[in-house]
Structures are given as structure tokens and as C-alpha cells.
Design an enzyme around this catalytic site. Structure first.
Site, short mmCIF file in Angstrom:
data_model
loop_
_atom_site.label_atom_id
_atom_site.label_comp_id
_atom_site.label_asym_id
_atom_site.label_seq_id
_atom_site.Cartn_x
_atom_site.Cartn_y
_atom_site.Cartn_z
N CYS A 38 0.69 -0.91 0.07
CA CYS A 38 -0.17 -0.14 -0.08
C CYS A 38 1.10 1.14 0.08
O CYS A 38 1.89 1.21 0.54
CB CYS A 38 -0.97 -0.19 1.27
SG CYS A 38 -2.01 1.34 1.46
N SER A 40 0.47 3.76 1.57
CA SER A 40 0.55 4.35 3.03
C SER A 40 1.70 4.08 3.52
O SER A 40 2.54 4.70 4.32
CB SER A 40 -0.81 4.19 3.89
OG SER A 40 -1.89 4.36 3.45
N HIS A 43 4.72 5.98 2.42
CA HIS A 43 4.92 7.08 2.78
C HIS A 43 5.85 7.27 4.12
O HIS A 43 6.68 7.97 4.35
CB HIS A 43 3.43 7.72 3.33
CG HIS A 43 2.76 8.35 2.30
ND1 HIS A 43 3.09 9.12 1.45
CD2 HIS A 43 1.36 7.98 2.18
CE1 HIS A 43 2.04 9.35 0.53
NE2 HIS A 43 1.00 8.74 0.99
N HIS A 59 0.46 -3.61 6.51
CA HIS A 59 -1.04 -3.19 7.38
C HIS A 59 -2.13 -3.92 6.74
O HIS A 59 -3.08 -3.92 7.13
CB HIS A 59 -0.93 -1.91 7.58
CG HIS A 59 -1.30 -0.97 6.56
ND1 HIS A 59 -0.33 -0.50 5.76
CD2 HIS A 59 -2.38 -0.40 5.98
CE1 HIS A 59 -0.71 0.47 4.65
NE2 HIS A 59 -1.94 0.17 4.82
N CYS A 162 -7.20 -2.69 3.89
CA CYS A 162 -7.05 -1.47 3.61
C CYS A 162 -7.70 -0.71 2.45
O CYS A 162 -8.70 -0.08 2.54
CB CYS A 162 -5.35 -1.15 3.75
SG CYS A 162 -5.14 0.65 3.66
#
Length: 360
Positions: A38, A40, A43, A59, A162
């Protein structure tokens, strides 16, 4: 166990031998089967968002329960489960008012002074987002996972943790799209594609996809978009407004960039709502102009699709099993943990939809 460890931002992850603790009360030990890659995570890997180091990212995962601690009542050994980063305590103000995704109660983590869940030699590893899924095992609070139908393919189930929860949840929970309304989705990665598919399930009349990558626009149309435009075109917003005779009822931003958030606001009709899902660079702001406010436009966030994941994820599984939710098309490739850095490179290029790490 093997795990992909991030020692420092802006450096490749390293495959290391990590020790996982035994489950404490209300904790669940899960053998990881699949985990999505992902943005995320990217990041944190690229340093856009701070995190304690060393850490194990990841995650968006699915696996099988290997052991449970005392007082666990929601899952049992052998259950197939999907994990979710929005672990909830069940008793704070957010939880008792049905906003589980906003819970930040520390009781879902081990208390200070307790042994760490994850260790690298004698060095504790900071668990990322209550999960740290780029590993052969996960040790989580029981309210960070939910049991699912065992017939559900695990590589597809991982995406529910997610991307699908966030994108579909934005449609089903955060915006509450009504049949016949119009929806514009800005960004056709995993989250945006999930929002498009969910808008189709919700009965949206017109679903418009904006993305600069032609192949992603093609996938968006396969998943339910009735129209698609190049997001980088100078006239993209105007084309959406013309097509919908004044703008859309709902615009969903699934990129995490100020420019795409501005586009989401621009394509709204009077009284429309823009929902921002992407993780914006820290320090950036998104707003409404005076004219937007006078036109009754609304702007909101949608953390993890405003999910109530113990209820939402089994329902999403059911949508997939009945052929309404297309997860197969979203997955671009499956790869082993040893290729995690290749998956992040692909994500940086921005061409792929979703890569999934699978474990033997």
C-alpha cells in the site's frame, strides 16, 4: 521468523530473522498468508511520515490464527482472518458512538514497560500501525482482526484490510451514496478502484474515473466507471461538469495530493461533497473557497472508509463471493517477501494497481 525490516527512512527494507513474542491476554498470533503493498507504507518508507525505527511496515493482510492469549473471545485457532490497522478498544467515546476507525485508545497496544511484541536480537522493533504485516507472523490485539469465510481466497482477502475497506467504505459509510447519484473518483489505484466498484454496487448513475494512466482508466471502466478522463488534462474538471450537467454529487480523492483534492472540490455540483482519502503530505491544507461555501459544497476526510471492520469486512467478503466485488482485477502481481523493495519501486512509478506479497 522472516520479516522485512525498515532501519532508516529512504533506505531499502532488509529481510531479517525476527523473534515474535507469545500472545499476551487479548492478543492473537497470526501466520501471514498474504499482504498488500500500500502507498501508505511507502509514505513511511520514504520518510514522508515519521515513525520509530526499526520497524516492520505492512498493514493490509490476511492469515490464519496460530495461537491466542487468554481472554480472547472473537477468534480461535485455525480461523482465517483479515487484519485492520484501525484496532479499536470497544469502550471509548468513539467506539461506543459507532466510530471505531477513530479509536486511538492505547489499550490495543502493549503497555509501556511490557516486553515488545517483536524483537531483533536484543533490540525491540516498533510495531507499525498495530500490525507490522511484512512478516511471516503477526501478533496483534484481537480487535485488529476479524474471522472470515474460509472459502475466501487469502490473496484477495488481504486487500480488504485497507484498500477495499477505505475505498468501498468511503462510498458505503462516509458518503452514503444514494442510487441514481453521480460519483467522480480521482485516482485509480487500489483505493480508487475499490470506490468505483462500490459506487457501482451502490447504484450510482454515473461513475467518472480520473487518472493519468490509460491502463488504469481501462481497469476503472471494467470495475464500473461509466466514463473516464485523463486527470492531467487541463479540461478534465470541465469535462466532468459538462457530462453531469453541473457537477457530481460525490467526489472521492484517492491519491493524497493537493492538486487532486482541488480537482475533487472543483467537479462538485452545488451541495456536493468531496471526501479526501489519500494521505496528504504533512503540512498541506485542503479547503473550500467562499464561493464553494455559498454553493453549499462540503469537504470531509474519510479515515479508513469510516469502517466498522468486524461488520464491514465479512460483508465485503460476501460481495466478492457473490461476484459483485471484483478483487481479482485489482491485483497486478503476486511476489515473495524477498521482492518487497521491487514492489515499492513499482508503487513509486505509479503504474500498478496493487501488488500482493504472498507467503508459502
Amino acid at each position: 521468523m522472516k520479516a522485512a525490516v525498515l532501519f532508516e527512512a529512504n533506505t531499502p527494507l532488509s529481510i531479517e530473522d525476527v523473534t515474535v513474542s507469545k500472545p499476551a491476554p487479548r492478543e492473537v498470533l497470526i501466520r501471514t498468508v498474504a499482504v498488500g503493498v500500500c502507498r501508505s507504507d511507502l509514505h513511511f518508507v520514504d520518510g514522508a511520515y515519521p515513525h520509530a525505527m526499526p520497524t516492520i511496515p505492512g498493514h493490509e493482510a490476511a492469515g490464519v490464527v496460530e495461537a491466542v492469549g487468554s481472554d480472547v473471545s472473537t477468534v480461535k485457532v485455525g480461523d482465517h482472518v483479515v487484519t485492520c490497522l484501525s484496532a479499536f478498544c470497544g469502550h471509548c467515546e468513539f467506539c461506543v458512538t459507532g466510530r471505531l476507525s477513530l479509536c486511538v485508545d492505547p489499550s490495543v497496544r502493549r503497555p509501556k514497560g511490557a516486553p515488545a511484541r517483536l524483537m531483533l536480537g536484543d533490540r525491540p522493533i516498533a510495531q507499525m500501525l498495530n500490525l507490522s504485516a511484512y512478516a511471516e507472523m503477526m501478533l496483534v490485539h484481537e480487535h485488529a482482526c476479524v474471522a472470515i469465510d474460509r472459502d475466501m481466497p487469502m490473496d484477495r482477502a488481504a486487500l480488504l484490510g485497507c484498500a477495499i475497506t477505505t475505498g468501498a467504505g468511503a462510498v458505503f459509510n462516509t458518503t452514503d451514496v444514494t442510487p441514481g447519484e453521480t460519483v467522480c473518483v480521482v485516482g485509480c489505484g487500489g483505493i480508487g478502484l475499490a470506490a468505483i466498484n462500490a459506487a457501482k454496487i451502490a447504484g450510482a448513475a454515473r461513475i467518472i474515473a480520473l487518472d493519468p494512466v490509460p491502463e488504469k482508466r481501462t481497469i476503472a471502466e471494467k470495475l464500473g466507471a461509466t466514463h473516464s478522463f485523463d486527470a492531467l488534462s487541463d479540461t478534465a474538471a470541465e469535462e466532468v461538469i459538462a457530462l453531469t450537467k453541473g457537477g457530481v454529487h460525490h467526489a472521492i480523492e484517492a491519491v493524497g495530493r493537493p492538486q487532486s483534492a482541488a480537482t475533487a472540490v472543483k467537479v462538485l455540483r452545488r451541495g456536493g461533497t468531496a471526501t479526501i482519502l489519500g494521505m496528504m503530505p504533512l503540512g498541506e491544507k485542503v479547503g473550500l473557497s467562499a464561493m464553494d461555501l455559498l454553493a453549499g459544497k462540503r469537504l470531509q476526510g474519510g479515515l479508513m472508509g469510516s469502517n466498522r471492520f468486524p461488520v464491514d469486512i465479512p460483508r465485503l467478503v460476501d460481495f466478492y463471493m457473490r461476484g459483485q466485488l471484483d478483487l481479482d482485477t485489482i491485483i497486478a502481481e503476486r511476489l515473495p517477501l524477498e521482492r518487497i523493495n521491487d514492489a515499492f519501486d513499482e508503487l513509486r512509478r505509479g503504474d500498478a494497481t496493487r501488488s500482493v506479497v504472498t507467503f508459502a
